[in-house]
Write a protein that holds these residues in place. Structure first.
Motif, PDB file in Angstrom:
ATOM      1  N   UNK A  26       0.821  -1.204   0.000  1.00  0.00           N
ATOM      2  CA  UNK A  26       0.000   0.000   0.000  1.00  0.00           C
ATOM      3  C   UNK A  26       0.854   1.252   0.000  1.00  0.00           C
ATOM      4  N   UNK A  57     -20.975  22.067   1.248  1.00  0.00           N
ATOM      5  CA  UNK A  57     -20.855  20.861   0.427  1.00  0.00           C
ATOM      6  C   UNK A  57     -22.230  20.355  -0.020  1.00  0.00           C
ATOM      7  N   UNK A  77      -9.062  18.877  -6.165  1.00  0.00           N
ATOM      8  CA  UNK A  77      -9.482  19.334  -4.843  1.00  0.00           C
ATOM      9  C   UNK A  77     -10.264  18.215  -4.175  1.00  0.00           C
ATOM     10  N   UNK A  79     -12.559  17.692  -1.365  1.00  0.00           N
ATOM     11  CA  UNK A  79     -13.366  18.414  -0.386  1.00  0.00           C
ATOM     12  C   UNK A  79     -13.960  17.419   0.602  1.00  0.00           C
ATOM     13  N   UNK A  80     -13.670  17.609   1.883  1.00  0.00           N
ATOM     14  CA  UNK A  80     -14.175  16.729   2.926  1.00  0.00           C
ATOM     15  C   UNK A  80     -15.178  17.525   3.759  1.00  0.00           C
TER      16      UNK A  80
ATOM     17  N   UNK B  85      -7.293   6.377  12.059  1.00  0.00           N
ATOM     18  CA  UNK B  85      -7.124   7.813  11.820  1.00  0.00           C
ATOM     19  C   UNK B  85      -5.914   8.337  12.583  1.00  0.00           C
ATOM     20  N   UNK B  99      -1.336   8.981   4.169  1.00  0.00           N
ATOM     21  CA  UNK B  99      -2.377   8.037   3.763  1.00  0.00           C
ATOM     22  C   UNK B  99      -3.770   8.523   4.091  1.00  0.00           C
ATOM     23  N   UNK B 100      -3.887   9.589   4.866  1.00  0.00           N
ATOM     24  CA  UNK B 100      -5.225   9.997   5.283  1.00  0.00           C
ATOM     25  C   UNK B 100      -6.057  10.426   4.076  1.00  0.00           C
ATOM     26  N   UNK B 101      -7.343  10.097   4.136  1.00  0.00           N
ATOM     27  CA  UNK B 101      -8.289  10.363   3.045  1.00  0.00           C
ATOM     28  C   UNK B 101      -7.872   9.656   1.751  1.00  0.00           C
ATOM     29  N   UNK B 104      -6.078   3.608   0.552  1.00  0.00           N
ATOM     30  CA  UNK B 104      -5.173   2.749   1.318  1.00  0.00           C
ATOM     31  C   UNK B 104      -5.521   2.796   2.807  1.00  0.00           C
ATOM     32  N   UNK B 182     -12.964  10.057   4.304  1.00  0.00           N
ATOM     33  CA  UNK B 182     -13.404  11.419   4.067  1.00  0.00           C
ATOM     34  C   UNK B 182     -14.539  11.560   3.068  1.00  0.00           C
ATOM     35  N   UNK B 183     -15.007  10.448   2.478  1.00  0.00           N
ATOM     36  CA  UNK B 183     -16.193  10.517   1.601  1.00  0.00           C
ATOM     37  C   UNK B 183     -15.989  11.493   0.445  1.00  0.00           C
ATOM     38  N   UNK B 184     -14.851  11.387  -0.227  1.00  0.00           N
ATOM     39  CA  UNK B 184     -14.478  12.396  -1.218  1.00  0.00           C
ATOM     40  C   UNK B 184     -14.890  11.980  -2.626  1.00  0.00           C
ATOM     41  N   UNK B 185     -15.495  12.923  -3.324  1.00  0.00           N
ATOM     42  CA  UNK B 185     -15.781  12.756  -4.745  1.00  0.00           C
ATOM     43  C   UNK B 185     -15.156  13.950  -5.446  1.00  0.00           C
ATOM     44  N   UNK B 186     -14.457  13.696  -6.560  1.00  0.00           N
ATOM     45  CA  UNK B 186     -13.838  14.824  -7.247  1.00  0.00           C
ATOM     46  C   UNK B 186     -14.916  15.608  -8.002  1.00  0.00           C
ATOM     47  N   UNK B 192     -13.574   9.285  -5.226  1.00  0.00           N
ATOM     48  CA  UNK B 192     -12.196   9.025  -4.834  1.00  0.00           C
ATOM     49  C   UNK B 192     -12.193   8.102  -3.623  1.00  0.00           C
ATOM     50  N   UNK B 194     -15.382   7.689  -1.827  1.00  0.00           N
ATOM     51  CA  UNK B 194     -16.773   7.491  -1.420  1.00  0.00           C
ATOM     52  C   UNK B 194     -17.206   6.072  -1.762  1.00  0.00           C
ATOM     53  N   UNK B 202     -24.504  10.074   3.106  1.00  0.00           N
ATOM     54  CA  UNK B 202     -24.585  11.451   2.612  1.00  0.00           C
ATOM     55  C   UNK B 202     -25.998  11.778   2.138  1.00  0.00           C
TER      56      UNK B 202
END
Lengths: 315, 240
Positions: A26, A57, A77, A79-80, B85, B99-101, B104, B182-186, B192, B194, B202
């Motif tokens: 990883x 958001x 970006x 965004x969290x 975390x 590695x955060x968000x 991995x 972090x539930x991230x979507x670009x 990414x 999510x 959400x």
């Protein structure tokens, strides 16, 4: 028996090795991601981590405008959406590069502790007190938010609190404090959820709640709650103003913070172009956020914690 | 309170009229599967040898180790998320890896969550293989490796159940992947970090219970399909 034990140790070692192999697999992947981004020139290819509130958001604003920034700089970006308290805490741990939040008191504390720098006023909307149309506490049209809250408390009418240390929750607590009432009892429910969920809970229980106008508008078609006390945008009391600020994470505290890109982002989002995009963003035919970064007149207060002064700057 | 029934009635139109951008749902399904499958695979590679060795040997404190593994099955996922975390946060021991968000980090927390059920159920399956089978394999001149292979073959249903239990825990889990991912979507609408579960969370947060239900149905369908495939593989293995 000793043979078995030796084999056991060998096998456990093998198992541990397998797991380490997995982990290092990883990390090499992550490292190669990192190196591929740093090999390109400038900030291109890098990722900016923005921690922000659920209101920016969930209204879809950021998803709408970020494309321009990503295209302009060739970056991504992330965004969290966390709520103001958590967004600042994530930044405090050095896990984000820039924060966009709406609780001036918490922002000031963040700056005073050295974590945030280069704060700008970004945009504003306002809070509204919403509730069931029947309005059991009779607060409709009140011009004072604190009087309205006191009326709700006296009537013991159900009130849903976010209870999640978000910007809206902070505002609500400040309002109760200003009203001189310590809320508590069966009628006061802390949900610990985001704004949209809190509105749904209030809707189902016929309860009052404090909402930012943006989230309320974006959800209005699905709920029966109505605005009972307006915010300053519709000539309501100034105390319900909801200003958003943006800050970079201090690279002096967290050296891995992507400061260059954070400042590029702050520069972009406070530029006339992006501010126009914010003001043009509509939902259900209504403007959700009002930009305030572009101004002819100086506003030094936006850069420093409220009440900050130095001898040289005092007039 | 007409929430629960309405979405079911609207399920079909909602599928046709999905309020998402092209590729969004596919990308969150991909992230869900990628994270869960990688985590469960790593976890199986890690758990299987340990369970086999434990199943074949007796040592002091074996019951104690067993009860630790069983306790692990009850780990609250949010707590695991918090621990991971702290580990991957900039301030934590793995902070320098950034590695955060990331996926991995999500794989790490899923690995921690999936390992106890996989190890415990595999161990139970292996210990459940009758002594006679082992003895027969031994008498027929099998080495210890041969005996182990025979036992694994006999226990394959139990092991498949173990893997499925781990997979089920990983893919349906929302607390830890939300915290570390972090539930991230670009901004182009491609996920990414999510997953289906955090996407459902959400939608629920925004009061979009209809779409949340549809995504929930997608999740259940995927779990069903994975189960069917694994059971099918087990059956084919038996026929050979």
């Amino acid at each position: 028996m000793p043979i078995q034990r030796r084999k056991f140790i060998a096998a456990v070692g093998g198992g541990a090795l397998a797991s380490i192999a997995g982990c290092s697999g990883n990390s090499t992947q992550a490292q190669s991601d990192g190196s591929s981004s740093s090999s390109s020139a400038g900030v291109a290819g890098e990722t900016l981590t923005l921690t922000t509130t659920t209101s920016t958001y969930d209204t879809g604003l950021l998803g709408e405008i970020h494309g321009d920034f990503e295209e302009m700089y060739g970056v991504t970006v992330d965004a969290v959406a966390q709520g103001t308290g958590a967004a600042l805490e994530t930044a405090r741990n050095g896990d984000s590069d820039v924060v966009m939040v709406h609780a001036r008191g918490l922002e000031d504390e963040f700056m005073r502790n050295g974590y945030g720098i280069n704060r700008r006023d970004l945009m504003f909307n306002d809070f509204v007190i919403v509730g069931p149309e029947s309005d059991p506490a009779g607060i409709q049209g009140m011009s004072s938010a604190t009087e309205a809250l006191n009326a709700i408390a006296e009537a013991g009418a159900p009130f849903v609190s976010r209870g999640d240390n978000s910007g809206t929750h902070t505002k609500e607590l400040n309002l109760w404090e200003a009203a001189g009432t310590d809320p508590g009892g069966d009628w006061y429910q802390e949900t610990g959820t985001g704004m949209g969920e809190a509105l749904n809970i209030a809707n189902q229980q016929g309860a009052y709640t404090l909402s930012d106008r943006g989230t309320y508008i974006s959800q209005r078609s699905e709920i029966d709650l109505v605005i009972l006390v307006q915010g300053p945008i519709e000539d309501g009391p100034e105390i319900l103003a909801n200003p958003y600020g943006i800050m970079a994470v201090n690279p002096g505290v967290h050296e891995n913070a992507n400061y260059d890109l954070a400042m590029a982002y702050i520069g972009w989002i406070t530029s006339p172009g992006a501010q126009d995009a914010i003001s043009n963003y509509q939902m259900n035919g209504e403007q959700l956020f009002f930009p305030e970064a572009v101004s002819e007149n100086p506003d030094f207060q936006q850069y420093v914690p409220e009440g900050w002064s130095s001898n040289s700057s005092s007039e | 309170m007409n929430v629960p029934l309405e979405p079911v009635a609207q399920l079909l139109p909602a599928v046709v009229d999905f309020p998402f951008r092209e590729g969004y749902v596919r990308s969150i399904i991909y992230v869900s599967l990628y994270v869960s499958v990688v985590a469960v695979t790593l976890s199986t590679l890690f758990s299987l040898p340990i369970a086999i060795v434990m199943g074949f040997s007796d040592f002091r404190g074996k019951q104690f180790v067993k009860s630790i593994i069983n306790t692990g099955m009850g780990f609250p996922s949010v707590v695991v998320g918090l621990v991971v975390l702290f580990a991957v946060s900039n301030q934590g021991p793995l902070g320098s890896l950034e590695l955060i968000f990331t996926k991995e980090a999500m794989i790490m927390s899923q690995f921690v969550l999936a390992t106890p059920p996989i190890m415990a159920i595999t161990l139970a399956a292996i210990t459940g293989v009758s002594e006679n089978v082992r003895d027969a394999a031994h008498v027929l001149g099998g080495t210890r490796l041969d005996v182990a292979l025979v036992v694994i073959k006999e226990a394959r249903y139990g092991i498949a159940t173990a893997v499925l239990a781990g997979f089920g825990r990983a893919i349906s889990e929302v607390g830890s992947v939300l915290i570390v991912g972090g539930n991230i979507v670009s901004s182009d609408g491609i996920s990414s970090t999510r997953t289906l579960t955090t996407a459902i969370q959400l939608e629920a947060r925004q009061g979009q219970y209809d779409t949340a239900m549809v995504l929930g149905a997608v999740l259940v369908t995927i779990v069903l399909m994975v189960n069917a495939i694994v059971v099918r593989l087990g059956d084919e293995g038996a026929m050979r």
